[in-house]
Design a protein around this motif. Structure first.
Motif, mmCIF file in Angstrom:
data_model
loop_
_atom_site.group_PDB
_atom_site.id
_atom_site.type_symbol
_atom_site.label_atom_id
_atom_site.label_comp_id
_atom_site.label_asym_id
_atom_site.label_seq_id
_atom_site.Cartn_x
_atom_site.Cartn_y
_atom_site.Cartn_z
ATOM 1 N N LEU A 284 -7.276 -17.158 2.179
ATOM 2 C CA LEU A 284 -7.232 -15.354 2.111
ATOM 3 C C LEU A 284 -4.981 -14.709 1.772
ATOM 4 O O LEU A 284 -4.610 -15.411 2.292
ATOM 5 N N LYS A 285 -5.014 -14.680 0.352
ATOM 6 C CA LYS A 285 -4.091 -13.865 0.415
ATOM 7 C C LYS A 285 -4.201 -12.229 -0.656
ATOM 8 O O LYS A 285 -4.867 -12.632 -1.152
ATOM 9 N N LEU A 286 -2.730 -12.190 -1.074
ATOM 10 C CA LEU A 286 -3.134 -10.951 -1.542
ATOM 11 C C LEU A 286 -3.988 -10.809 -2.597
ATOM 12 O O LEU A 286 -4.625 -9.886 -3.130
ATOM 13 N N ASN A 287 -3.866 -11.660 -3.664
ATOM 14 C CA ASN A 287 -4.579 -11.947 -5.245
ATOM 15 C C ASN A 287 -5.812 -12.628 -4.528
ATOM 16 O O ASN A 287 -6.927 -12.670 -5.861
ATOM 17 N N ASN A 288 -6.328 -12.532 -3.711
ATOM 18 C CA ASN A 288 -8.157 -13.053 -3.294
ATOM 19 C C ASN A 288 -8.568 -11.572 -2.427
ATOM 20 O O ASN A 288 -9.576 -12.251 -1.859
ATOM 21 N N MET A 289 -7.969 -10.360 -2.524
ATOM 22 C CA MET A 289 -8.916 -9.764 -2.012
ATOM 23 C C MET A 289 -8.833 -8.148 -3.125
ATOM 24 O O MET A 289 -8.088 -8.109 -3.456
ATOM 25 N N TRP B 286 3.088 -15.957 1.136
ATOM 26 C CA TRP B 286 3.879 -14.930 1.004
ATOM 27 C C TRP B 286 4.888 -15.241 0.679
ATOM 28 O O TRP B 286 5.883 -15.605 1.135
ATOM 29 N N ALA B 287 6.011 -14.735 -0.424
ATOM 30 C CA ALA B 287 7.183 -14.656 -0.900
ATOM 31 C C ALA B 287 8.198 -13.391 0.227
ATOM 32 O O ALA B 287 7.573 -12.121 0.115
ATOM 33 N N GLN B 288 9.328 -13.875 0.400
ATOM 34 C CA GLN B 288 10.404 -12.609 1.268
ATOM 35 C C GLN B 288 11.633 -13.037 0.369
ATOM 36 O O GLN B 288 11.977 -14.235 -0.163
ATOM 37 N N PRO B 289 12.634 -12.243 0.599
ATOM 38 C CA PRO B 289 13.501 -12.588 -0.167
ATOM 39 C C PRO B 289 14.337 -13.999 0.196
ATOM 40 O O PRO B 289 14.153 -14.117 1.711
ATOM 41 N N GLY B 290 15.174 -14.746 -0.426
ATOM 42 C CA GLY B 290 15.820 -15.770 -0.632
ATOM 43 C C GLY B 290 15.160 -17.288 -0.234
ATOM 44 O O GLY B 290 15.708 -18.600 0.097
ATOM 45 N N ASP B 291 13.983 -16.820 -0.361
ATOM 46 C CA ASP B 291 12.471 -18.070 -0.467
ATOM 47 C C ASP B 291 13.258 -18.500 -1.940
ATOM 48 O O ASP B 291 13.753 -18.299 -2.773
ATOM 49 N N SER B 292 12.837 -19.897 -1.968
ATOM 50 C CA SER B 292 13.521 -20.965 -3.497
ATOM 51 C C SER B 292 12.005 -20.717 -4.547
ATOM 52 O O SER B 292 11.298 -20.049 -4.054
ATOM 53 N N ASP B 293 12.448 -21.808 -5.595
ATOM 54 C CA ASP B 293 11.533 -21.149 -6.703
ATOM 55 C C ASP B 293 9.960 -21.763 -6.263
ATOM 56 O O ASP B 293 9.189 -21.122 -6.458
ATOM 57 N N ALA B 294 9.963 -23.158 -5.219
ATOM 58 C CA ALA B 294 8.603 -23.360 -5.597
ATOM 59 C C ALA B 294 7.838 -22.501 -4.309
ATOM 60 O O ALA B 294 7.369 -21.705 -5.055
ATOM 61 N N MET B 295 8.921 -21.360 -3.228
ATOM 62 C CA MET B 295 7.501 -20.855 -2.771
ATOM 63 C C MET B 295 7.227 -19.508 -3.934
ATOM 64 O O MET B 295 6.583 -18.923 -3.015
ATOM 65 N N LEU B 296 8.305 -18.861 -4.475
ATOM 66 C CA LEU B 296 7.926 -17.850 -5.257
ATOM 67 C C LEU B 296 7.219 -18.170 -6.136
ATOM 68 O O LEU B 296 6.854 -17.535 -7.266
ATOM 69 N N HIS B 297 7.019 -19.886 -7.165
ATOM 70 C CA HIS B 297 6.285 -19.763 -8.616
ATOM 71 C C HIS B 297 4.764 -18.698 -7.904
ATOM 72 O O HIS B 297 3.996 -18.926 -8.888
ATOM 73 N N PHE B 298 3.807 -18.849 -6.987
ATOM 74 C CA PHE B 298 2.509 -18.846 -6.934
ATOM 75 C C PHE B 298 2.547 -16.367 -6.342
ATOM 76 O O PHE B 298 1.665 -16.388 -6.452
ATOM 77 N N SER B 299 4.008 -17.225 -6.087
ATOM 78 C CA SER B 299 3.610 -15.626 -5.125
ATOM 79 C C SER B 299 4.780 -14.679 -4.842
ATOM 80 O O SER B 299 4.965 -13.317 -4.008
ATOM 81 N N GLY B 300 6.190 -14.998 -6.004
ATOM 82 C CA GLY B 300 7.295 -14.000 -6.346
ATOM 83 C C GLY B 300 6.626 -12.624 -7.155
ATOM 84 O O GLY B 300 5.801 -12.590 -7.887
ATOM 85 N N GLY B 301 7.280 -11.929 -6.695
ATOM 86 C CA GLY B 301 7.452 -10.406 -7.335
ATOM 87 C C GLY B 301 7.768 -9.072 -5.834
ATOM 88 O O GLY B 301 8.195 -8.267 -7.157
ATOM 89 N N LEU B 302 7.317 -9.939 -5.172
ATOM 90 C CA LEU B 302 6.771 -8.486 -4.445
ATOM 91 C C LEU B 302 8.182 -8.268 -3.121
ATOM 92 O O LEU B 302 8.126 -7.295 -2.859
ATOM 93 N N GLU B 303 8.488 -9.335 -3.207
ATOM 94 C CA GLU B 303 9.202 -9.945 -2.857
ATOM 95 C C GLU B 303 11.200 -8.863 -2.198
ATOM 96 O O GLU B 303 11.225 -8.863 -0.586
ATOM 97 N N HIS B 304 11.078 -8.129 -2.299
ATOM 98 C CA HIS B 304 12.173 -7.126 -3.067
ATOM 99 C C HIS B 304 11.724 -5.597 -3.115
ATOM 100 O O HIS B 304 12.980 -4.990 -3.003
ATOM 101 N N MET B 305 10.193 -5.829 -2.584
ATOM 102 C CA MET B 305 10.168 -4.002 -2.478
ATOM 103 C C MET B 305 10.211 -4.007 -1.348
ATOM 104 O O MET B 305 10.869 -4.223 -0.410
ATOM 105 N N ARG B 306 11.182 -1.904 -1.556
ATOM 106 C CA ARG B 306 10.957 -1.969 0.256
ATOM 107 C C ARG B 306 10.132 -1.773 0.909
ATOM 108 O O ARG B 306 8.878 -0.840 0.071
#
Length: 319
Positions: free
Chosen positions: A186-191, A226-246
């Motif tokens: 269950l992750k954001l793109n499975n909803m 789920w990504a957040q600022p400071g994550d590695s490239d591997a952690m961002l591979h599937f989920s990166g893009g929204l982590e810096h949104m306010r």
């Protein structure tokens, strides 16, 4: 169900099962089948996913209604299932234009995953058909040793951190809380979300790994995607893009929210996060193994060996 005028379109996203929209007149359904080429044992079992949907849909309407399962390979080359088509907004790497990007809405969408998990985990699985064929006793131990075995079968390059992760996982298995239905992906793109009400979930898809077991494994899986600022490239591979949104929730926010909604003890969550991260790494490794052996030609898979390595190295730090 269908007229002579049938249109078939493939949903291009995803790295796992092949999913198609079948449209005929006013009728729209979704067909799912296993990917092309050899697949890992017990993976991509369309018959099992169909049974899960038959059990879950009546008590959790966010699960699509199952329609048909066909096990005859001669029809399309593999067993497949057909389910109802649900419509909604998928939030993945980019914020959808249909939504305002206020911090309040971004946080609401972020935490919709946790609210959905909490609702799923409230259901008494013994009131469903799942109670007739699942065996939740010893679930976490079976999962840990099963995923370690899957890694060994799909191993290509040596990853020194893998031995440390395997040792930590197998020697520190915590006592599980009462079992619940677990989606396991269950992750954001499975909803699917309502286009008119950001954060309102209208469907949860991809039930192929659902079962009954330790609910904290489900929470940790959501956190691992789920990504957040400071994550590695591997952690961002599937989920990166929204982590810096306010307004975007952090993983700590999600853990706190889950504990508040469910009342469950989450003090051992780092163990579960380590396991969930390792599990995602194994999935990447399995796909990479198939690509390296020429069993699939999708060039997206060429980089998954490095992703698996990065995830395993991150998992070590969680132990």
């Amino acid at each position: 169900m269908f007229t002579d005028d049938v249109e078939i379109l493939q949903f291009a996203a995803g790295h796992s099962n092949l999913t198609y929209l079948i449209r005929s007149g006013q009728t729209e359904v979704v067909l799912r089948r296993a990917p092309l080429g050899p697949v890992a044992a017990k993976a991509h079992d369309m018959g099992r996913e169909f049974r899960v949907l038959c059990a879950v849909h009546p008590v959790f309407p966010l699960a699509p209604k199952p329609i048909l399962f066909c096990e005859d390979d001669d029809v399309i080359g593999a067993p497949f299932q057909i389910m109802e088509r649900r419509r909604g907004i998928v939030v993945d790497r980019e914020w959808p234009d249909v939504y305002d990007s206020t911090p309040e809405l971004v946080r609401k969408v972020s935490l919709s995953q946790i609210q959905t998990l909490a609702k799923l985990h409230e259901i008494d699985y013994e009131t469903t058909q799942l109670g007739e064929w699942v065996h939740p006793e010893g679930y976490l131990e079976r999962q840990v040793h099963g995923w370690i075995t899957r890694y060994e079968r799909a191993k290509t390059d040596e990853i020194s951190a893998a031995d440390e992760v395997k040792q930590k996982l197998s020697s520190h298995i915590p006592v599980s809380s009462a079992p619940t239905i677990v989606h396991n992906d269950l992750k954001l793109n499975n909803m699917l979300l309502s286009p008119d009400n950001p954060g309102e979930v209208v469907a949860v898809v991809d039930w192929e790994m659902a079962t009954v077991g330790d609910p904290l494994t489900d929470l940790a899986t959501t956190l691992s995607y789920w990504a957040q600022p400071g994550d590695s490239d591997a952690m961002l591979h599937f989920s990166g893009g929204l982590e810096h949104m306010r307004g975007a929730a952090t993983r700590a926010d999600m853990i706190e929210t889950y504990a508040k909604f469910t009342g469950r003890d989450v003090s051992n969550i780092r163990y579960y996060q380590m396991f969930a991260t390792f599990k995602v790494a194994v999935i990447c490794q399995q796909i990479y193994y198939r690509w390296q052996r020429g069993q699939t030609k999708d060039e997206r898979f060429a980089e998954l060996g490095d992703v698996a390595r990065g995830l395993i190295e991150y998992a070590v730090d969680l132990g």
